[in-house]
Design a protein around this motif. Sequence first.
Motif, PDB file in Angstrom:
ATOM      1  N   UNK A  30       0.827  -1.201   0.000  1.00 26.16           N
ATOM      2  CA  UNK A  30       0.000   0.000   0.000  1.00 26.16           C
ATOM      3  C   UNK A  30       0.868   1.261   0.000  1.00 26.16           C
ATOM      4  N   UNK A  31       1.955   1.243   0.774  1.00 31.56           N
ATOM      5  CA  UNK A  31       2.820   2.423   0.868  1.00 31.56           C
ATOM      6  C   UNK A  31       3.428   2.795  -0.476  1.00 31.56           C
ATOM      7  N   UNK A  32       3.787   1.797  -1.280  1.00 25.47           N
ATOM      8  CA  UNK A  32       4.388   2.081  -2.590  1.00 25.47           C
ATOM      9  C   UNK A  32       3.411   2.827  -3.488  1.00 25.47           C
ATOM     10  N   UNK A  33       2.144   2.434  -3.427  1.00 25.85           N
ATOM     11  CA  UNK A  33       1.140   3.073  -4.277  1.00 25.85           C
ATOM     12  C   UNK A  33       0.817   4.472  -3.758  1.00 25.85           C
ATOM     13  N   UNK A  34       0.747   4.622  -2.443  1.00 26.40           N
ATOM     14  CA  UNK A  34       0.494   5.951  -1.864  1.00 26.40           C
ATOM     15  C   UNK A  34       1.605   6.908  -2.259  1.00 26.40           C
ATOM     16  N   UNK A  35       2.844   6.446  -2.174  1.00 28.38           N
ATOM     17  CA  UNK A  35       3.979   7.300  -2.546  1.00 28.38           C
ATOM     18  C   UNK A  35       3.889   7.724  -4.012  1.00 28.38           C
ATOM     19  N   UNK A  36       3.442   6.809  -4.868  1.00 23.39           N
ATOM     20  CA  UNK A  36       3.290   7.137  -6.288  1.00 23.39           C
ATOM     21  C   UNK A  36       2.194   8.167  -6.487  1.00 23.39           C
ATOM     22  N   UNK A  37       1.091   8.052  -5.730  1.00 18.63           N
ATOM     23  CA  UNK A  37      -0.010   9.013  -5.836  1.00 18.63           C
ATOM     24  C   UNK A  37       0.417  10.391  -5.347  1.00 18.63           C
ATOM     25  N   UNK A  38       1.188  10.440  -4.272  1.00 16.20           N
ATOM     26  CA  UNK A  38       1.672  11.723  -3.752  1.00 16.20           C
ATOM     27  C   UNK A  38       2.621  12.365  -4.753  1.00 16.20           C
ATOM     28  N   UNK A  39       3.482  11.546  -5.359  1.00 20.87           N
ATOM     29  CA  UNK A  39       4.413  12.053  -6.368  1.00 20.87           C
ATOM     30  C   UNK A  39       3.656  12.660  -7.554  1.00 20.87           C
ATOM     31  N   UNK A  40       2.487  12.085  -7.860  1.00 25.68           N
ATOM     32  CA  UNK A  40       1.657  12.592  -8.960  1.00 25.68           C
ATOM     33  C   UNK A  40       0.797  13.776  -8.530  1.00 25.68           C
ATOM     34  N   UNK A  41       0.926  14.173  -7.247  1.00 24.02           N
ATOM     35  CA  UNK A  41       0.168  15.303  -6.690  1.00 24.02           C
ATOM     36  C   UNK A  41      -1.348  15.035  -6.675  1.00 24.02           C
ATOM     37  N   UNK A  42      -1.729  13.791  -6.490  1.00 32.69           N
ATOM     38  CA  UNK A  42      -3.141  13.445  -6.381  1.00 32.69           C
ATOM     39  C   UNK A  42      -3.644  13.756  -4.972  1.00 32.69           C
ATOM     40  N   UNK A  43      -4.824  14.340  -4.854  1.00 33.68           N
ATOM     41  CA  UNK A  43      -5.345  14.688  -3.526  1.00 33.68           C
ATOM     42  C   UNK A  43      -5.848  13.482  -2.744  1.00 33.68           C
ATOM     43  N   UNK A  44      -6.110  12.363  -3.438  1.00 32.65           N
ATOM     44  CA  UNK A  44      -6.704  11.206  -2.773  1.00 32.65           C
ATOM     45  C   UNK A  44      -6.303   9.937  -3.506  1.00 32.65           C
TER      46      UNK A  44
END
Length: 562
Positions: A30-44
Amino acid sequence: MRKLNEFIWETHGIHAGTEQDHVKHGIDKLEDIIDKAIEAKHPSITFIIHSPRLTSFRYIAERETNVKFIRGNRSYLNYPKRIASLREKYAGKINIKYGVELEWMGPDLGLQWSRSKIFQAEDADYVIGSVHFAPEGLPYDGSKEEALQLLEMRGSLEAYWDGYFNEMIQMIECFGDMIQIIGHIDLPKLNVDMPEALINFETSSHPLANKFRTLLELIADRNLALDVNMAGKFKGVGVYPIQSILRRANQLQIPVCVGTDTHHVRYYGLNFKESLEYIHEAGYESYVSYSKLIPENRTIFDDHELKVKYTVLNKGIELLNQRLDDAQRRIIPDFSFGGSFSEFVDIYKNSTGMGEYNAIRIRKWGKSITVSNEIPKMTDAKVNGLFSEHLDKPGVISSLFNTLASEGINVETARLKSNNDGTAMAFLSITDEGNNVHSAIDFIKGTDGGVFTNLTYKEHATLPNYYSEGVYLLEMDGVKLNLALNDKVILTKHHNAPGVLLILLSALASKHINIIDLRLGKLNDTGYSAVAVDGDSNTIRNLLSKLGEQYYEANLIEFHSM
């Protein structure tokens, strides 16, 4: 064409984090995907997990493992705790949602099994109801070999699909109260053709077409949303569902959810914009996501001002829904839009206008909420009231109301403002002619002199302007309140008499719950309060359940949407 968003608030999001799932179903961290979403500047980001299945409902690959509780019973039980931990770890960086894909396995043991799994899905934001398996024990989305075996058993392509729709209808009738969303409604097209009667169901007189029209009407009547799922496109059979189904859903005012239904971190974020293009083609300009089972309306357009208006709309939806029980929340509310929100009248069918009144009114079951992001206008009305400057800490406002109630003084309205330096101000409009209130002031000065630095009664005073930018609760059931919304708000309806509100304030003070802001209103003998608070949610809910019969309604509203 207006520019579409590059990001979607998914429901059928990414299957991941299922630990030692024996069929390798979404095992990325889960952490790997969250980090990718944050890198993409996704709010959620949205995760989804399958509920465990009965042993008799297994794919070929699963049967070969000979493992019961398919999809990982332990990982399912641990999921809510892991999500809660991640929400704390990534607080302020990204919003994390999670949902459950609930398997339909028949109306007997399968139904009871599924109900037990819902109770284990603590704090899930939504539940998708999906049919993956036929009663014969064969999957619709398994191998081609399994699909052909089921086709032979049923005798024809029409019978194959008819059975699937029967199971969909049975699922909705049996646990429509447990789900918010209908998953991939034309899933069997993954392995078998769609019959002509289904492709042209809008005009066909074939019994299968009629069965499918009935299914869509049932979804509309039960206030469920339809899953628009990009996994079909990824697998080469086209988006679930086909455009003709989506157009009819729009005509029936069925809300849609969007999702990619991906299972690997490398596919995260694919087809986000394409999903919005797809629903726009069918006539949709908005879709829904969910927080804590409450729908959130999302625009498909990359328009900042429109997104702000949807934020206001979602705040109002949360306010109203959290006043209602679970069954009442399922009903789609009625809307009225005015002022800058008037464009929503064209988006939401059957909504009404409110002229130049710059607000959104949301109503159902005889209750209504009116919200706006416009700062409330001041009036020239003159009132008698008590001005207070005091320490900003739990129990202070309770002490003030306590003293006024002891003199038989009822508070008509209240306005609070924190100075963010340990002090606060308040203005209470009251009906007293001035005799008893001076006695109350003297008492407070004698007992709480160190808490109240200034306490002054004024007649024909102008209401102070404590307003600033934010989203406002303007009215509750038509009664004016004008409260700036905080993370936690208590809404009450109660008997309007001296001392009644004191019950609530004393209860909060007893558990050191601080009052940030307060607004009061009344309609005949019914009083209304909106109280912005800071404190433990479970403690507050426990207090609200003990206020007594003079409180007709007392709810803690927590905001989860963005």
